[in-house]
Design an enzyme around this catalytic site. Structure first.
Site, PDB file in Angstrom:
ATOM      1  N   LEU A 146       5.146 -68.032  53.272  1.00  0.00           N
ATOM      2  CA  LEU A 146       3.859 -68.487  52.748  1.00  0.00           C
ATOM      3  C   LEU A 146       4.161 -69.412  51.585  1.00  0.00           C
ATOM      4  CD1 LEU A 146       1.700 -65.207  52.586  1.00  0.00           C
ATOM      5  CD2 LEU A 146       1.491 -67.057  54.254  1.00  0.00           C
ATOM      6  N   ASP A 147       3.315 -70.419  51.373  1.00  0.00           N
ATOM      7  CA  ASP A 147       3.471 -71.282  50.212  1.00  0.00           C
ATOM      8  C   ASP A 147       3.349 -70.458  48.935  1.00  0.00           C
ATOM      9  OD1 ASP A 147       3.744 -73.468  51.840  1.00  0.00           O
ATOM     10  OD2 ASP A 147       1.681 -74.176  51.567  1.00  0.00           O
ATOM     11  N   LYS A 148       3.944 -70.953  47.885  1.00  0.00           N
ATOM     12  CA  LYS A 148       3.927 -70.251  46.603  1.00  0.00           C
ATOM     13  C   LYS A 148       2.513 -69.898  46.164  1.00  0.00           C
ATOM     14  CE  LYS A 148       5.119 -70.856  41.711  1.00  0.00           C
ATOM     15  NZ  LYS A 148       5.728 -71.756  40.700  1.00  0.00           N
ATOM     16  N   THR A 150      -0.198 -69.636  47.993  1.00  0.00           N
ATOM     17  CA  THR A 150      -0.987 -68.949  49.019  1.00  0.00           C
ATOM     18  C   THR A 150      -0.731 -67.460  48.909  1.00  0.00           C
ATOM     19  OG1 THR A 150      -0.812 -70.834  50.520  1.00  0.00           O
ATOM     20  CG2 THR A 150      -1.438 -68.728  51.487  1.00  0.00           C
ATOM     21  N   ARG A 249      -3.413 -77.029  54.730  1.00  0.00           N
ATOM     22  CA  ARG A 249      -3.721 -77.843  53.555  1.00  0.00           C
ATOM     23  C   ARG A 249      -3.862 -79.310  53.939  1.00  0.00           C
ATOM     24  NH1 ARG A 249       0.951 -76.319  49.442  1.00  0.00           N
ATOM     25  NH2 ARG A 249      -0.234 -77.803  48.147  1.00  0.00           N
TER      26      ARG A 249
END
Length: 358
Positions: A146-148, A150, A249
């Site tokens: 997961l993105d930082k 998110t 995104r």
């Protein structure tokens, strides 16, 4: 002499031969020495014997025999370092756990915590996995990311067989993921798909995904609008059917409905409500449904909204219960598309001028 060490294979060493890994990180060992240690079983991968030609997988642990202390190569130079943690910090990590069995562990990752290390990342989940061993000798392994910024469900494998099965599920698209997001515009249709091929492009803010119909890779996202706040914001459920970097995104940003708080893809349009809600990114991995690595039954795990999103939901008058059936709706929609042969599906999307469709 240094002690025996257990070294984890980093994300950039997947597919590298074991003998070349030793040459890269432990040049003090000659090729002949590595071969000899392998024959004697002194070098092992996840506790098992290996060959010089064995291809490595990220997250595996390699047993490295002692090397002379005088050697500058007695420690790997580029592997991710472990984070030294206090008991209190270890408990904070354990408090993230929302599911655990002998094969799988799941956490509700908070926004702001990086999954893996990188430039400027001294604190990351990958360096904290020792806290999640519990009764196991092995540390759990990352099988997706997961993105930082998110938050939400992140799965970890508790053994090597589970890691192989789960990784295959994510790559083979048998894992279904549903995200909740606040976006800075109201989609005109209640339910639909977004087809915008994406390609990486360097920039001042770092690498960024952009829409490119010529060189971009196919990227398909399903969405369901759950609620809206006037014309400036909407709560949507998103299901990515492809796994491109920053796909959700980039898709939302390209449609001028950026995820709130995502300045990289939305610029000033990512903050249409001013100080009414927090400025953190409003993207949450709400649920994962995936075949269980032990018996293939469907494992479904949900993660409650992170605190900054709870605050936003309350400020906008949204009731989280109203989004519960969106997951079933998106699964049904995905099932309809799954019956279409890949080439026909590709041709169908490529003939559409309007890439936002219901």
């Amino acid at each position: 002499m240094s002690a025996v060490t257990m070294v984890k294979v980093g994300p950039h060493d997947g597919g590298v031969r074991l003998d070349r890994w030793f040459k890269k990180y432990y040049p003090a060992f000659s090729y002949i020495q590595v071969e000899k240690m392998l024959r004697k079983g002194q070098v092992r991968i996840d506790g098992k014997r290996a060959k010089a030609s064995t291809r490595l997988e990220p997250g595996q642990e390699i047993r490295v025999p002692p090397v002379p202390d005088k050697s500058a190569a007695d420690r790997p130079r580029k592997s991710a370092s472990e984070v030294v943690m206090t008991r209190e910090e270890m408990q904070v990590v354990r408090d993230m756990v929302i599911y655990k069995d002998d094969w799988v562990l799941a956490i509700n990752k908070p926004a702001g915590l990086a999954v893996q290390g990188g430039t400027g990342q001294s604190k990351h989940l990958d360096g904290m996995l020792d806290a999640l061993r519990y009764e196991k000798q092995e540390k759990p392994r990352l099988v997706h990311r997961l993105d930082k910024d998110t938050s939400g469900v992140l799965l970890l494998a508790r053994n090597a067989p589970a890691a192989r099965v789960l990784t295959k599920s994510f790559k083979g698209k048998t894992a279904k993921k549903v995200y909740w997001a606040l976006v800075g515009a109201v989609p005109p249709q209640k339910k639909g798909w977004i087809y915008l091929p994406l390609d990486k492009q360097p920039g001042s803010q770092g690498e960024k995904m952009v829409v490119d119909y010529d060189t971009g890779k196919e990227a398909l996202t399903l969405y369901n609008r759950i609620d809206k706040a006037g014309r400036k914001a909407a709560w949507v459920a998103l299901m990515p059917l492809t796994g491109r970097t920053h796909q959700l995104r980039a898709h939302c940003g390209a449609l001028e409905a950026p995820i709130l708080g995502d300045g990289k893809y939305g610029g000033k349009n990512a903050y249409p409500l001013g100080d009414k809600i927090p400025k953190d990114m409003m993207l949450h991995a709400r649920e994962i449904a995936i075949p269980h690595p032990e018996d293939g039954t469907t494992l479904r795990i949900r993660a409650e909204l992170s605190p900054h999103m709870v605050q936003a939901w309350e400020s906008l008058g949204f009731n989280p219960k109203h989004g519960e059936n969106s997951i079933e709706l998106l699964e049904g929609y995905a099932g309809d598309l799954a019956h279409c042969p890949p080439q026909e599906l590709r041709n169908f999307f490529n003939t559409k001028e309007d890439r936002l469709h219901d």
